[in-house]
Scaffold this active site. Structure first.
Site, PDB file in Angstrom:
ATOM      1  N   SER A 256      -7.610 -13.407   1.459  1.00  0.00           N
ATOM      2  CA  SER A 256      -8.383 -13.531   0.224  1.00  0.00           C
ATOM      3  C   SER A 256      -9.735 -12.851   0.359  1.00  0.00           C
ATOM      4  CB  SER A 256      -8.602 -15.004  -0.123  1.00  0.00           C
ATOM      5  OG  SER A 256      -9.411 -15.093  -1.274  1.00  0.00           O
TER       6      SER A 256
ATOM      7  N   LYS B 263      -2.410 -19.793   0.495  1.00  0.00           N
ATOM      8  CA  LYS B 263      -3.082 -18.732  -0.272  1.00  0.00           C
ATOM      9  C   LYS B 263      -2.757 -18.874  -1.762  1.00  0.00           C
ATOM     10  CE  LYS B 263      -5.249 -14.948  -1.451  1.00  0.00           C
ATOM     11  NZ  LYS B 263      -4.565 -14.014  -2.217  1.00  0.00           N
TER      12      LYS B 263
ATOM     13  N   HIS C 141      -4.822 -21.623  -3.091  1.00  0.00           N
ATOM     14  CA  HIS C 141      -6.196 -21.100  -3.191  1.00  0.00           C
ATOM     15  C   HIS C 141      -6.374 -20.370  -4.515  1.00  0.00           C
ATOM     16  CE1 HIS C 141      -8.837 -17.595  -3.014  1.00  0.00           C
ATOM     17  NE2 HIS C 141      -9.622 -18.292  -2.221  1.00  0.00           N
ATOM     18  N   ASN C 142      -5.439 -19.503  -4.833  1.00  0.00           N
ATOM     19  CA  ASN C 142      -5.547 -18.738  -6.077  1.00  0.00           C
ATOM     20  C   ASN C 142      -5.451 -19.644  -7.300  1.00  0.00           C
ATOM     21  OD1 ASN C 142      -5.508 -16.626  -4.253  1.00  0.00           O
ATOM     22  ND2 ASN C 142      -4.228 -15.330  -5.537  1.00  0.00           N
TER      23      ASN C 142
ATOM     24  N   GLU D 219      -8.678 -21.211  -7.752  1.00  0.00           N
ATOM     25  CA  GLU D 219      -9.562 -20.151  -8.274  1.00  0.00           C
ATOM     26  C   GLU D 219      -9.421 -20.044  -9.799  1.00  0.00           C
ATOM     27  OE1 GLU D 219      -9.149 -16.403  -6.056  1.00  0.00           O
ATOM     28  OE2 GLU D 219      -8.972 -15.399  -7.983  1.00  0.00           O
TER      29      GLU D 219
HETATM   30  P1  NBP Z   1      -0.882  -2.070  -4.086  1.00  0.00           P
HETATM   31  O1  NBP Z   1      -0.413  -3.458  -4.337  1.00  0.00           O
HETATM   32  O2  NBP Z   1      -1.345  -1.264  -5.224  1.00  0.00           O
HETATM   33  O3  NBP Z   1       0.286  -1.270  -3.321  1.00  0.00           O
HETATM   34  C1  NBP Z   1       0.146   0.100  -3.006  1.00  0.00           C
HETATM   35  C2  NBP Z   1       0.653   0.366  -1.603  1.00  0.00           C
HETATM   36  O4  NBP Z   1       2.021  -0.037  -1.488  1.00  0.00           O
HETATM   37  C3  NBP Z   1       0.616   1.847  -1.264  1.00  0.00           C
HETATM   38  O5  NBP Z   1       0.252   1.974   0.089  1.00  0.00           O
HETATM   39  C4  NBP Z   1       2.062   2.276  -1.502  1.00  0.00           C
HETATM   40  O6  NBP Z   1       2.435   3.422  -0.796  1.00  0.00           O
HETATM   41  C5  NBP Z   1       2.779   1.081  -0.967  1.00  0.00           C
HETATM   42  N1  NBP Z   1       4.198   0.985  -1.331  1.00  0.00           N
HETATM   43  C6  NBP Z   1       4.769   0.719  -2.516  1.00  0.00           C
HETATM   44 BR1  NBP Z   1       3.863   0.521  -4.090  1.00  0.00          BR
HETATM   45  N2  NBP Z   1       6.108   0.698  -2.471  1.00  0.00           N
HETATM   46  C7  NBP Z   1       6.412   0.973  -1.186  1.00  0.00           C
HETATM   47  C8  NBP Z   1       7.636   1.121  -0.504  1.00  0.00           C
HETATM   48  N3  NBP Z   1       8.797   0.927  -1.125  1.00  0.00           N
HETATM   49  N4  NBP Z   1       7.585   1.437   0.798  1.00  0.00           N
HETATM   50  C9  NBP Z   1       6.420   1.625   1.429  1.00  0.00           C
HETATM   51  N5  NBP Z   1       5.198   1.485   0.821  1.00  0.00           N
HETATM   52  C10 NBP Z   1       5.212   1.167  -0.471  1.00  0.00           C
HETATM   53  O7  NBP Z   1      -2.027  -2.092  -2.955  1.00  0.00           O
HETATM   54  P2  NBP Z   1      -3.311  -3.028  -2.803  1.00  0.00           P
HETATM   55  O8  NBP Z   1      -3.982  -3.310  -4.099  1.00  0.00           O
HETATM   56  O9  NBP Z   1      -4.070  -2.424  -1.686  1.00  0.00           O
HETATM   57  O10 NBP Z   1      -2.701  -4.423  -2.320  1.00  0.00           O
HETATM   58  C11 NBP Z   1      -1.902  -4.536  -1.141  1.00  0.00           C
HETATM   59  C12 NBP Z   1      -1.411  -5.966  -1.017  1.00  0.00           C
HETATM   60  O11 NBP Z   1      -2.535  -6.844  -0.881  1.00  0.00           O
HETATM   61  C13 NBP Z   1      -0.641  -6.487  -2.239  1.00  0.00           C
HETATM   62  O12 NBP Z   1       0.391  -7.316  -1.813  1.00  0.00           O
HETATM   63  C14 NBP Z   1      -1.660  -7.291  -2.995  1.00  0.00           C
HETATM   64  O13 NBP Z   1      -1.079  -8.286  -3.796  1.00  0.00           O
HETATM   65  C15 NBP Z   1      -2.461  -7.876  -1.852  1.00  0.00           C
HETATM   66  N6  NBP Z   1      -3.804  -8.293  -2.200  1.00  0.00           N
HETATM   67  C16 NBP Z   1      -4.583  -7.566  -3.022  1.00  0.00           C
HETATM   68  C17 NBP Z   1      -5.862  -7.980  -3.328  1.00  0.00           C
HETATM   69  C18 NBP Z   1      -6.742  -7.167  -4.208  1.00  0.00           C
HETATM   70  O14 NBP Z   1      -7.853  -7.621  -4.494  1.00  0.00           O
HETATM   71  N7  NBP Z   1      -6.321  -5.974  -4.633  1.00  0.00           N
HETATM   72  C19 NBP Z   1      -6.359  -9.141  -2.769  1.00  0.00           C
HETATM   73  C20 NBP Z   1      -5.563  -9.855  -1.913  1.00  0.00           C
HETATM   74  C21 NBP Z   1      -4.293  -9.424  -1.631  1.00  0.00           C
HETATM   75  P3  NBP Z   1       2.263   4.890  -1.471  1.00  0.00           P
HETATM   76  O15 NBP Z   1       0.838   5.266  -1.246  1.00  0.00           O
HETATM   77  O16 NBP Z   1       3.209   5.739  -0.736  1.00  0.00           O
HETATM   78  O17 NBP Z   1       2.599   4.732  -2.929  1.00  0.00           O
END
Ligand code: NBP
Length: 479
Positions: free
Chosen positions: A129, A183, A186-187, A190
């Protein structure tokens, strides 16, 4: 080769920030891999200072890691996570560790952990988080998985977690899906916290006519007291913001339809199936849903409501709202921790609730001073069945309850929706009631379905023969 001690797969916002955070800690060399290599190249180019080993293929990635190989997956939750796990299982060996740091549904984590464990590889679902900023500077981390995996992973995660009062905001929450479960809750909390703050804003604005900037000052003031928290702090920032193109408060030009990514819904669905009332969280999810139906709101726009509303004593009203917010917030946390207790019982996890509160004090979105009180409550009584019954919280709610009622009455009279305030107060009144109308419900159930009831004055289970002579019989006779 084999020079990296930790790896990150998935280099979008969260993954690249987490990789940079890892690389910034002494002793870490970080292997990085992304499905599309351009993201990997861009990260390396933008951060020459970081100790990265860039891999073009998953095989290169595995070869660059020293044993036991440890990789944190940060890809889009769902099919992407399964795809990456499958790839890693092809190139990892027994004893290696795969960590899913995405927002996975805990039941998916339970399934994945069992499947990966069968190969001899460790699988850890870790809730992370704090958004992108937290990933870079120090998130709150909630790992599940085996004790064996935690031995290797613990020092690494401790090195990148947020620090609150000198302690890293990470603990081994429990086995398999426990981390992602916590987690998720937590959300959910939130969601409730955000909705309660939004209701407080709405009541003050419509009750006193104060401007968003003036309410920002009120929230900044609240942030110096028992409500001190990241969410109160950023709400003041949001309310103070002026839109550059119109000169209006930004909040007045933002469309009033709240979105969500689903973890609030998961919390409520899960709590429903556990029979745990998380009414504050549910109202927050429903309030987002109501806001996001403009076609329904348009049809109801001319429904009559009360005439003018204004409060007689503004300062007293604002203080009442502050107290109502605090009491409702206590309910939301109490309900959230109740859901964790129920989840732990259902899924056979041993979760230290005081530790959960401790690791939420820094890095995450609900970080607040208040969490220290929760840790203290569970340290004093590990088996506490109701958080808000702990002396500190019971006193706080008792102090606030008159103000809380005045606010809910004012909201109702004024026609200002305050669903989370109202339902939290009803929860409080439900818990403290000497007798609940649940007895009537039991009577109804027995009438139409012979569902039986228990009596207050003797043991056993009973049924009234409603369609016969209405005498009562011992329930065993009905089956
Ligand atoms: P995203 O959730 O937008 O995912 C993008 C990433 O996933 C890219 O690296 C993409 O690769 C990869 N990907 C996908 Br889409 N399909 C794939 C596949 N079939 N095989 C391999 N790679 C694949 O990224 P994020 O916002 O950085 O979040 C990452 C994780 O963290 C998520 O689970 C999210 O829920 C969690 N999270 C996010 C936050 C936040 O504030 N954003 C907070 C806490 C947790 P590519 O570049 O090749 O398309």
């Amino acid at each position: 080769m084999s020079q990296a001690n930790i790896g990150v797969v998935g280099l979008a916002v969260m993954g690249s920030n987490l990789a940079r955070n890892l690389a910034s800690r002494e002793g870490n060399t970080v292997a990085i891999y992304n499905r599309s290599y351009d993201k990997t190249e861009a990260l390396v180019a933008a951060h020459p200072e970081a100790n990265f080993v860039a891999a073009q293929t998953i095989q290169e990635f595995a070869a660059s890691l020293s044993a036991p190989r440890t990789a944190i997956i940060m890809v889009k939750a769902g099919a992407g996570t399964d795809a990456v796990i499958d790839q890693l299982c092809q190139v990892f060996e027994p004893g290696d560790i795969i960590v899913d740091g995405g927002n996975a549904l805990f039941t998916d984590t339970i399934r994945r952990e069992a499947a990966v464990r069968a190969t001899g590889i460790n699988f850890v679902g870790a809730g992370i988080s704090g958004g992108e900023e937290g990933a870079l500077t120090g998130p709150s981390i909630m790992p599940g998985g085996s004790a064996e995996a935690w031995e290797t992973l613990g020092p690494i995660l401790r090195s990148i977690a947020a620090i609150a009062e000198g302690e890293p905001c990470v603990t081994h929450v429990g086995t398999d899906g426990a981390g992602h479960f916590v987690k998720m809750i937590h959300n959910g909390i939130e969601y409730a916290d955000m909705q309660l703050i939004a209701e407080a804003y709405d009541l003050i604005r419509r009750g006193t006519g104060k401007s968003p900037a003036q309410i920002a000052d009120i929230f900044a003031e609240w942030n110096t007291g028992e409500l001190e928290s990241y969410l109160i702090e950023i709400t003041a920032e949001v309310l103070r913001q002026v839109d550059a193109s119109t000169g209006k408060p930004l909040v007045d030009v933002i469309v009033d339809e709240a979105g969500s990514k689903g973890t609030g819904v998961w919390t409520v669905q899960t709590a429903l199936s556990l029979g745990t009332p998380v009414s504050g969280i549910a109202e927050a999810v429903f309030a987002r849903g109501l806001s996001s139906h403009p076609e329904q709101r348009a049809l109801a726009a001319n429904f009559p409501g009360p005439d003018n509303f204004s409060v007689a004593d503004e300062d007293a009203f604002i203080e009442d709202v502050r107290q109502a917010l605090y009491a409702s917030k206590i309910v939301a946390y109490s309900q959230g921790f109740d859901a964790i207790r129920a989840g732990a019982a259902e899924y056979n996890w041993t979760i230290n609730l005081g530790e959960v509160a401790r690791i939420w004090r820094g890095g995450c979105i609900i970080r607040a001073q208040f969490l220290n009180r929760i840790t203290e409550a569970y340290r004093a009584d590990e088996s506490l069945a109701l958080l808000m019954a702990a002396p500190y919280f019971a006193d706080a709610v008792a102090t606030a309850q008159s103000a809380w009622r005045r606010v809910v009455i004012a909201a109702t009279q004024a026609g200002i929706p305050a669903p989370a305030f109202g339902s939290s107060l009803s929860y409080y009144d439900g818990l403290r009631a000497d007798r609940l109308p649940a007895a009537v419900v039991q009577g109804q159930r027995d009438f139409f379905g012979a569902h039986t009831y228990r009596r207050v004055d003797k043991d056993g289970t009973f049924h009234t023969q409603w369609s016969g002579d209405r005498t009562e019989i011992s329930a065993v006779d009905t089956h």
